[in-house]
Design an enzyme around this catalytic site. Structure first.
Site, PDB file in Angstrom:
ATOM      1  N   GLU A 245       0.872  -1.177   0.000  1.00  0.00           N
ATOM      2  CA  GLU A 245       0.000   0.000   0.000  1.00  0.00           C
ATOM      3  C   GLU A 245       0.905   1.222   0.000  1.00  0.00           C
ATOM      4  OE1 GLU A 245      -2.563   2.980   2.562  1.00  0.00           O
ATOM      5  OE2 GLU A 245      -2.599   0.928   3.360  1.00  0.00           O
ATOM      6  N   CYS A 279      -3.352   8.387   4.120  1.00  0.00           N
ATOM      7  CA  CYS A 279      -3.073   7.970   2.739  1.00  0.00           C
ATOM      8  C   CYS A 279      -4.316   8.041   1.865  1.00  0.00           C
ATOM      9  CB  CYS A 279      -2.520   6.544   2.725  1.00  0.00           C
ATOM     10  SG  CYS A 279      -0.890   6.376   3.482  1.00  0.00           S
TER      11      CYS A 279
END
Length: 498
Positions: A245, A279
């Site tokens: 990720e 994020c």
């Protein structure tokens, strides 16, 4: 007397990693730094423990994971206080993060057997004499490299699913939040004291690199795209599979038929929760021309009500001191290139804090639009229609999440976003939905945590066939005759040749 250091800067002192509060410099945690040999030993020990853990079966692991979940629920305030002391995260935000993590532990524990357990798979006519069987076996030892911005939810998003699948886990927490990571490991050990199934190694980036090269069977990494490339390079040396990720620059699209009050509320939350250090946070907004002015006014009104400070506020300090300069540069460059600050601006940067900032009319080639800012800032740009908004939203190499506000076209717009996830008439909600996979595309990474896909990510598919009758159309044998081959050809033409 509590030690005070340079705020937010992790240091190594007498062989220990020391984490400090980014607002006050007060020491929050002190953990031993792992050497390369320590990391290898941790993995070797985890491999032994993992054999025992896998042997418990889905039911045994479920019961223990549910006890861990209950322990986290009982101590939620204690963990939230630690997260606040170490990373500066406001306690209410920390509680929301822990609640979400608890939900993921619960779902993974309860569903691992159904998703990963042995099952029959239907065979086809051409191999009707065989039965098919599928199961997902644990990899063995999974290395988890966690981030500092969500030091509980993000590691648990990998670790809980890996544990439920039967793996042992070695966690390398961020050097900015090692105490929170160790707390998770210690709490797990209370409910699983028999073996060290879930352990941690601490240190700077070199410890993460050592974990990649330590012989783990898979690595799950969350962090910047630049670091993700280094992780992949290290894992490539041994063909160790990775789940990545990476970064994000998520966009929100506000269509002409959107509920503007709901859109503004969600926009401010999505862009400024956790001081914008998310994020999947909203950093870019594209609002259709007919609603642009009204939407901006509503966002400014809500952002202007947010409080900033160390205690009892909506927005806490920036956790990584060096990020403050990045935020400052993005704001300054956006304004220098023609953008306008409708709230905040250059004066909003007051280390260790950044006050809410909303920028409009920012050129699309500006760093504030194209690069991760990771602060409580938003760019809002006017677009002709939803098609233009989609084109702009998809113009970056990132593809993590996104958001759409609207009615008639919202679902169609969400499907066209180049992203792993999207929320309609909300922001960030996919992170908390344990039944859905979480992950990105492009520079935002690959692989999935959470949901059924997240469980399968931590298991190796094992396919088994079993003969149950004599072959009517023998093919995979040197004993086949010309007649057998002719019958096989005839059968295939009848089955597939029409």
């Amino acid at each position: 007397m509590t030690a005070v250091h340079v705020p937010g800067i992790p240091i190594i002192e007498a062989g220990q990693l020391v984490s400090t509060n980014p607002a006050t410099g007060v020491e929050a945690g002190r953990l031993p730094v792992a050497s390369d040999a320590d990391v290898r030993q941790a993995v070797e020990s985890a491999r032994v423990a993992g054999g025992w853990w896998a042997g418990l079966g889905f039911t045994g692991r479920r019961d223990r994971l549910l006890r861990w979940r209950a322990l986290l629920a009982k101590r939620i305030e204690q963990l939230a206080d630690l997260m606040h002391a170490e990373g500066g995260k406001p306690v209410p935000d920390a509680i929301v993060e822990i609640v979400t993590a608890i939900e993921h532990i619960d779902w993974a524990a309860r569903n691992a057997g159904r998703v990963l357990g042995p099952r029959r798979v239907r065979s086809r006519l051409i191999l009707a004499e065989f039965s098919g069987h599928l199961e997902y076996q644990p990899h063995g030892v999974v290395g988890v490299i966690g981030p500092w911005n969500y030091p509980v939810l993000t590691p648990i998003g990998s670790a809980a699913y890996a544990l439920a699948a039967g793996n042992a886990v070695v966690l390398k927490p961020s050097e900015y939040t090692p105490a929170a990571g160790q707390w998770l490991v210690d709490s797990f050990a209370e409910v699983v004291p028999e073996q060290q199934v879930f352990t941690a190694v601490h240190g700077l980036g070199d410890v993460g690199a050592a974990l990649c090269r330590s012989g783990v069977d898979k690595v799950a990494f969350t962090g910047s795209t630049a670091t993700a490339r280094k992780v992949m390079a290290a894992c490539a040396e041994t063909l160790t599979p990775v789940l990545i990720e990476g970064g994000g620059k998520d966009a929100m699209i506000v269509d002409s038929d959107a509920d503007l009050d709901a859109a503004a509320e969600a926009c401010v939350w999505g862009g400024m929760t956790n001081a914008g250090q998310t994020c999947i946070g909203i950093e870019r907004v594209y609002a259709v021309d007919s609603v642009f002015d009204s939407f901006v006014d509503k966002v400014v009104a809500r952002a202007g009500r947010l409080t900033v400070g160390a205690e009892g506020t909506d927005i806490g300090p920036i956790t990584m001191p060096k990020q403050i300069e990045v935020i400052r540069q993005h704001i300054d460059a956006a304004i220098a290139s023609g953008g306008r600050a409708v709230i905040g601006g250059p004066t909003a940067v007051q280390p260790p804090y950044v006050h809410p900032t909303v920028l409009v009319d920012v050129p699309e080639d500006s760093a504030a639009v194209r690069e991760e800012t990771f602060g409580p800032t938003l760019t809002i740009n006017r677009v002709r229609d939803a098609d233009e908004a989609i084109t702009r939203a998809n113009a970056l190499p990132y593809g993590l999440g996104g958001s759409v506000f609207g009615r008639r076209r919202a679902v169609a717009i969400a499907r066209r976003l180049r992203s792993g996830m999207a929320s309609i008439n909300s922001t960030l909600t996919f992170a908390g939905m344990s039944t859905l996979p979480f992950g990105g595309v492009g520079d935002s990474g690959f692989g999935r945590i959470h949901g059924e896909d997240g469980l399968r990510e931590f298991g190796r598919a094992k396919a088994i066939t079993r003969r149950r009758a004599r072959s009517l159309l023998p093919s995979m044998t040197f004993e086949r005759t010309p007649t057998d081959t002719a019958r096989l050809v005839k059968a295939i033409k009848m089955m597939y040749g029409r």
